[in-house]
Design a protein around this motif. Structure first.
Motif, short mmCIF file in Angstrom:
data_model
loop_
_atom_site.label_atom_id
_atom_site.label_comp_id
_atom_site.label_asym_id
_atom_site.label_seq_id
_atom_site.Cartn_x
_atom_site.Cartn_y
_atom_site.Cartn_z
N ALA A 74 23.68 58.19 83.72
CA ALA A 74 22.99 57.14 82.97
C ALA A 74 23.87 56.63 81.84
O ALA A 74 24.78 57.32 81.36
N GLU A 77 19.72 56.17 77.03
CA GLU A 77 18.55 57.04 77.01
C GLU A 77 17.56 56.48 76.00
O GLU A 77 17.90 56.23 74.85
N ASP A 131 21.92 60.48 87.49
CA ASP A 131 22.32 61.82 87.02
C ASP A 131 22.29 62.88 88.12
O ASP A 131 21.56 63.87 88.05
N ARG A 239 11.67 60.84 78.15
CA ARG A 239 13.04 60.37 78.02
C ARG A 239 13.37 59.54 79.26
O ARG A 239 13.32 60.05 80.39
N ARG A 241 16.06 57.52 81.26
CA ARG A 241 17.51 57.40 81.41
C ARG A 241 17.81 56.25 82.37
O ARG A 241 17.32 56.23 83.50
N LEU A 272 24.77 56.53 75.94
CA LEU A 272 25.20 57.85 76.40
C LEU A 272 26.71 57.97 76.51
O LEU A 272 27.21 58.94 77.09
#
Length: 809
Positions: A74, A77, A131, A239, A241, A272
């Motif tokens: 990613a 975030e 991810d 969260r 991403r 990120l």
């Protein structure tokens, strides 16, 4: 006239000459095939080293990008609450490639409070379209298993866990999490279930290579865990991403669209790039070092090939002279002399390519090797093709120049035998009335003659060797100074202690630290994410509580002083296209304000990962309007008073329940990665010095052999063995001195330029103290090394019998 015995091989005179040249070249090859094979091997070895390291540097430079691409990591975030419909809408935003969501369950690892490092996938996107994990050990966890987890390499190392190991975590109840999010400062000890987890796999993610990996990394649970504990363990939030189409370039517009979709529920956003910042700096330096190594290997190898080629052609001088006397033109003689070189260029080039492919599994090294998703046998045909053609071209060109010079009338005229080109240095030394060993040694070191003594390559090698040694020592001293000086990487204090309460706001209680008698200076540092012109970065606010100022460490300009001022990291300035004096719009959760940039600063590593050169520094007053109660960190930093008992001060801080145990300045990941590859300059210096000593040693050995008649005459005139040894020693010392006089100044410039490039890339100050003592040590070291190389040739010259030398020369 052409050679009579070569006529009849063609229909014309031109064909006869070509045929004659071919026969003469073939006969020469048959007599010297061993030398040709050795030349092919030399070209192949030199080329293999240069091509392998060059291709390795290219692979290293792309390793992190290929890792991020293969893992589909990613780029943004968001800490936000989102419905499934909103997640679907986010996935349709232009510039968004994929979206995955995690629940941040209220779990803590005892003695390792990392709330944001523990996540539970909400959907199947995490680990597939966003991810992906690279499994280092173990197997993928069973999605239906409640207790199986995956650990990043960094967190696994920190906790001392391996595959099959168990980890017990504590949890907060939903009521406790609601109280924390509502602003309650102390909700007591975790009251939720204690859960025993089993490690199914150790995985490597891009974040494990950089700043976040160094601070713990990520622990991932299964969707089954979320279903089993959703009513018993609280959740800090979601969260989100997001992987963008074009990395950082898409971040501002994707964030703007995300805010429009999520509204006020979005309270934090983070780029990120922070996850791999430290790895990026180390890999860039390593790739540059490999390219430098390839260039140095190529240059040094070219010198060696030139020496060998010239020597072989000098040995063929008599044969060339006979061919000229028999009627061959100079062009034909050059063609005959170049045949071995052309064969060496082609054969050595092919051998170099094959050997470079065979050596490819050795590269890249260090962090780049961990990042490379496909370590093994590789053929970088771009580097190999360009390198092989360049190698062959250089070898052929050197062969042509050597053959052309060796076939000149001056070279072939015997009346030049024994004559040399006197140098100004040798003449001045002789005119000064110095001792005969010194005079003869200087002359042998700097005067070229027709016998092919490789003086110029040896002097060039001495200069390059001294240059490389000086530059490496200067760069290494700068790195050591950076690591040993916390102030240079933003930590201008003696200790830091994190506030471990849930919601004590910035500007709140200092828990009595300001009144502690052993503390000379104290400041509060508050941190949260903000957006600068749409780009998310970490903001750090400095509030002085006691004593002399503790403020951001300035690289250029000044630290912020007023409420409408801020200072930025070098990377942030570059990404925004801003300079000191410009203004920037800073957005918090609920407000956007305009600030003036007053300087460039570096950022310290505190409780969370923080890149050295990517962030914004504020005064406490300037930061206050942006403060967000929902997501921030707070630490105290201070200096110990002179004469105070540091241990006693630290014990009193440890006894304060609201504070974590005090720790000293932490070395940032970027600096740590740089320190990990400190062996590279040493390796390069060793390579350069070794090749330089080979060139000098070859020149000394060759010179001793080709001056044996002169040594014999000197002995008959009364020279003793010790004087002969002294002559060779002065020859070596003169070569070393030439290298020192020219190489040290250039090496200082090269070392300074290299350090400035690296320091600028890190975003720290480029100033470093000059290591005078270290540089001065180079002088005796170089003189000692060249004399060590000359020891055996000097001994052989001293023991030779004059009669035998005069009879055979």
């Amino acid at each position: 006239m052409t050679l009579p015995t070569l006529r009849g091989w063609g229909r014309s005179e031109s064909n006869e000459r070509v045929g004659g040249v071919g026969i003469a070249a073939w006969c020469g090859l048959r007599r010297r095939w061993r030398q040709v094979v050795l030349l092919i091997l030399l070209v192949g070895v030199v080329g293999a080293g240069a091509l392998a390291t060059g291709a390795g540097g290219r692979r290293a430079s792309t390793a992190l990008a290929r890792f991020k691409s293969s893992s589909r990591s990613a780029d943004i975030e968001l800490a936000a609450e989102a419905t499934p419909e909103q997640l679907d809408e986010l996935a349709q935003v232009p510039g968004v490639d994929a979206v995955a969501a995690l629940s941040a369950f209220g779990l803590i690892i005892p003695d390792h409070a990392q709330f944001q490092s523990i996540g539970v996938p909400i959907d199947a996107a995490f680990g597939t379209t966003v991810d992906r994990d690279r499994i280092v050990a173990g197997r993928p966890p069973d999605p239906s298993s409640v207790n199986e987890i995956t650990l990043g390499e960094g967190l696994a190392t920190e906790l001392g866990l391996a595959v099959g190991g168990h980890l017990t975590v504590e949890s907060f109840t939903p009521a406790q999490i609601a109280a924390i999010l509502g602003g309650t400062g102390d909700v007591g000890e975790p009251s939720g279930p204690r859960v025993d987890l089993r490690v199914a796999a150790i995985v490597r993610r891009p974040l494990d290579l950089g700043d976040r990996g160094a601070s713990g990394g990520l622990l991932m649970l299964t969707p089954a865990f979320g279903r089993a504990y959703t009513d018993r363990i609280g959740v800090f939030g979601t969260r989100i991403r997001i992987r963008t189409d074009h990395g950082a370039a898409d971040v501002p517009r994707v964030l703007a669209a995300s805010r429009a979709i999520l509204g006020d529920s979005q309270f934090a956003a983070q780029s990120l790039a922070v996850e791999t910042q430290g790895a990026r700096a180390a890999i860039d330096l390593f790739a540059s070092a490999l390219w430098i190594c390839a260039a140095v290997s190529a240059v040094a190898g070219a010198i060696a090939i030139a020496i060998v080629t010239a020597r072989e052609l000098q040995l063929m001088r008599d044969e060339h002279e006979r061919l000229r006397e028999l009627g061959c033109t100079r062009r034909q003689v050059v063609m005959i002399g170049m045949v071995p070189t052309v064969l060496a260029a082609v054969g050595g080039g092919v051998l170099a390519v094959v050997a470079a492919i065979a050596l490819s599994p050795l590269f890249p090294l260090g962090v780049a090797r961990r990042a490379d998703p496909d370590v093994g046998l590789h053929a970088d045909w771009t580097v190999l093709a360009v390198g092989a053609v360049a190698l062959a071209g250089v070898v052929v060109a050197m062969g042509f120049v050597a053959a052309y010079l060796s076939t000149s009338r001056r070279s072939l005229d015997r009346s030049w035998a024994g004559r040399s080109w006197p140098s100004t240095l040798a003449e001045r030394v002789a005119a000064a009335g110095t001792a005969p060993p010194l005079t003869n040694g200087v002359r042998m070191a700097v005067e070229s003659d027709r016998r092919g003594t490789p003086i110029r390559p040896a002097l060039f090698g001495a200069v390059v060797g001294t240059l490389g040694l000086t530059a490496a020592l200067l760069f290494g001293a700068s790195v050591r100074h950076l690591v040993a000086t916390p102030r240079l990487y933003g930590a201008n204090w003696d200790f830091s202690a994190a506030d471990v309460t849930a919601n004590t706001p910035c500007g709140g209680s200092d828990y009595g630290l300001a009144a502690e008698p052993g503390i000379a200076a104290l400041a509060e540092l508050c941190s949260q994410n903000v957006q600068l012109d749409g780009r998310p970065v970490t903001a750090i606010a400095y509030t002085q509580l006691r004593g002399g100022p503790i403020e951001p460490v300035v690289v250029s300009g000044q630290a912020p002083d007023g409420p409408n001022e801020l200072a930025l990291g070098a990377t942030t300035l570059r990404m925004l296209g801003k300079h000191a004096g410009d203004t920037v719009h800073v957005a918090g959760r609920s407000t956007t304000l305009e600030y003036r940039i007053v300087g460039t600063v570096v950022f310290p590593s505190l409780a969370q990962a923080q890149p050295l050169a990517d962030g914004a520094a504020f005064t406490g007053a300037g930061y206050a309007p942006l403060f967000d109660q929902n997501l921030f960190t707070r630490s105290f930093v201070g200096r110990i008073a002179p004469g105070a008992d540091r241990s006693a001060v630290e014990r009193r801080i440890m006894a304060t329940p609201q504070l974590a145990p005090p720790v000293g300045p932490a070395v940032p990941t970027e600096v740590g990665r740089l320190h990990e590859i400190r062996w590279l300059p040493v390796t390069l210096a060793t390579l350069v010095v070794s090749l330089a000593l080979l060139a000098v040693g070859h020149a000394i050995v060759t010179g001793v052999r080709r001056h044996r008649r002169e040594f014999a005459i000197l002995k008959t005139l009364g020279f003793t063995g010790s004087q002969v040894r002294a002559t060779v020693a002065w020859q070596a010392t003169t070569m070393g001195t030439v290298g020192l006089v020219i190489g040290i100044p250039i090496g200082i410039v090269v070392g300074e330029l290299l350090w400035r490039r690296v320091a600028s890339g890190l975003g720290v100050s480029t100033n470093a103290p000059f290591p005078t003592a270290t540089v001065l040590l180079i002088v005796p070291a170089v003189i000692a090394l060249v004399n060590l190389v000359a020891l055996l040739p000097a001994r052989a010259a001293a023991q030779a019998q004059p009669a035998a030398a005069l009879r055979t020369d």
